[in-house]
Enzyme design. Sequence first.
Site, short mmCIF file in Angstrom:
data_model
loop_
_atom_site.label_atom_id
_atom_site.label_comp_id
_atom_site.label_asym_id
_atom_site.label_seq_id
_atom_site.Cartn_x
_atom_site.Cartn_y
_atom_site.Cartn_z
N THR A 196 4.34 7.30 -3.46
CA THR A 196 5.59 7.26 -3.43
C THR A 196 5.57 7.56 -5.41
O THR A 196 6.66 8.46 -5.82
CB THR A 196 6.33 5.99 -3.33
N LYS A 211 2.53 -6.26 -0.44
CA LYS A 211 3.41 -5.85 -0.50
C LYS A 211 4.86 -7.01 0.73
O LYS A 211 4.54 -7.18 1.26
CB LYS A 211 3.51 -4.79 -0.17
N SER A 252 -0.23 5.95 0.76
CA SER A 252 -1.03 5.50 1.44
C SER A 252 -1.73 4.73 2.32
O SER A 252 -1.99 4.19 2.64
CB SER A 252 -0.73 3.91 0.21
N THR A 303 2.12 1.94 -2.36
CA THR A 303 2.41 0.63 -1.88
C THR A 303 2.25 0.29 -1.16
O THR A 303 2.11 -0.94 -0.85
CB THR A 303 3.99 0.65 -2.87
N ASP A 304 2.39 1.27 -0.19
CA ASP A 304 2.13 0.91 1.41
C ASP A 304 0.72 0.10 1.75
O ASP A 304 0.42 -1.17 2.21
CB ASP A 304 2.23 1.87 2.58
N TYR A 310 11.45 11.11 0.56
CA TYR A 310 11.11 12.53 0.11
C TYR A 310 9.88 12.74 0.68
O TYR A 310 9.24 12.26 1.66
CB TYR A 310 11.26 11.22 -1.61
N GLU A 321 -6.37 -26.50 14.95
CA GLU A 321 -5.61 -26.79 16.23
C GLU A 321 -6.85 -25.96 17.04
O GLU A 321 -7.28 -26.42 18.86
CB GLU A 321 -5.01 -26.04 16.70
N1 ASP Z 1 4.42 5.31 1.66
C1 ASP Z 1 4.41 4.86 -0.08
C2 ASP Z 1 3.34 5.04 0.02
O1 ASP Z 1 2.37 4.32 0.07
C3 ASP Z 1 5.23 4.26 -0.27
C4 ASP Z 1 4.77 4.11 -1.21
O2 ASP Z 1 4.24 4.41 -2.40
O3 ASP Z 1 5.81 3.48 -2.56
O4 ASP Z 1 1.78 6.56 -0.61
#
Ligand code: ASP
Length: 355
Positions: free
Chosen positions: A39, A191, A85, A118-119, A52, A312
């Site tokens: 992103t 995340k 990602s 970020t994923d 996007y 457990e």
């Molecule tokens: N789907 C995007 C990625 O992981 C989300 C992001 O970058 O915030 O590439």
Amino acid sequence: MKTPSWILAVAAALLASGTALAQQSGPLPKVRVLATGGTIAGAQASATDYGYKSGAYNVDSLLKAVPNLDKLAVITGEQVANIGSQDMNDEVWLKLARRVNEVLASPDADGVLITHGTDTLEETSYFLSLVTKSDKPVVMVGSMRPATAISADGPGNIYNGVAVVSDRGARGKGTLVVLNDEIHYARNVVKTDTTSVQTFRSLNRGPAGVVHTGKIEWFEPMDRKQGNASEFSLDGLEKLPRVDVIYAHANMSADLIDAAVRNGAQGLVVAGVGDGNMTTPALDALTRAAKTGVVVVRSTRLPAGIVLRNNEINDDQLGLVASGELNPAKSRVLLQLALTRTKDPVRIQKMFYEY
Ligand code: ASP
């Protein structure tokens, strides 16, 4: 006319903070930026568009959007991939990790900044922290809003990321993740929110530090093996072993476990309920898999806490591994690398204590 004393005080404070920012005297550090998409490189049709596309901009456009980067470091950039990602895979990991090691081995770079979606940032960063053979800083950044958004968070994260790479305190800390003014160790960070800019957290331990417009405060050091202390290496590694993650839930059957084993998984991670638990049929299937040499790690679908060994479930008797602090995604990374060394669950349990 005499300059009012408060203006002199503000000017002195600004100059002092400028000095603190530059921190290192002498030549600026050389930072190599490796871009992989996400992103942070994403574009909307217009600044208020809801949808996007990840990975639309290249590394040069990303860097151009950040003011005063040249005051922090001498920056050069290259594109390693340009993907969302969610499409991250073993091949790109191996390519990226090899490139990080090459760049850091050269006198032309004092550190690396990686831009990434970020994923799966929590997985890639942990992988890199286990296979990077250098004390030079490696910092990963991403963003929650695309580059074209109102209040895009990417440029600020890149600025802070470069400041952290350029900081002497970042040496030997393994791969770090910098977003939203926080610095996290790769091992700890997850995340936690689908869309908020405050999404990356180190839930069990807290962040490694904070960074405000390039000014850094470090907190606790990392006590687990990483970087040069890690036994894992890319040498001769063409492929990573297949490890699948299976999500536990009420009424869970053995079907997905059996299917994963049939499809060639050499390791399985269960995102267990609670302290890494699962239904009796699922546990029976996992025990059967472990008996045939598949290494089974019990993690948890919960966001925080430690999966305890022999609590457990009698792991000693069933031949299973408890993930400790590592969530399913990170357990999968460590298990993939562990399987390049051994298939012995006892040795692999030791690795889960050490890394
Ligand atoms: N789907 C995007 C990625 O992981 C989300 C992001 O970058 O915030 O590439």
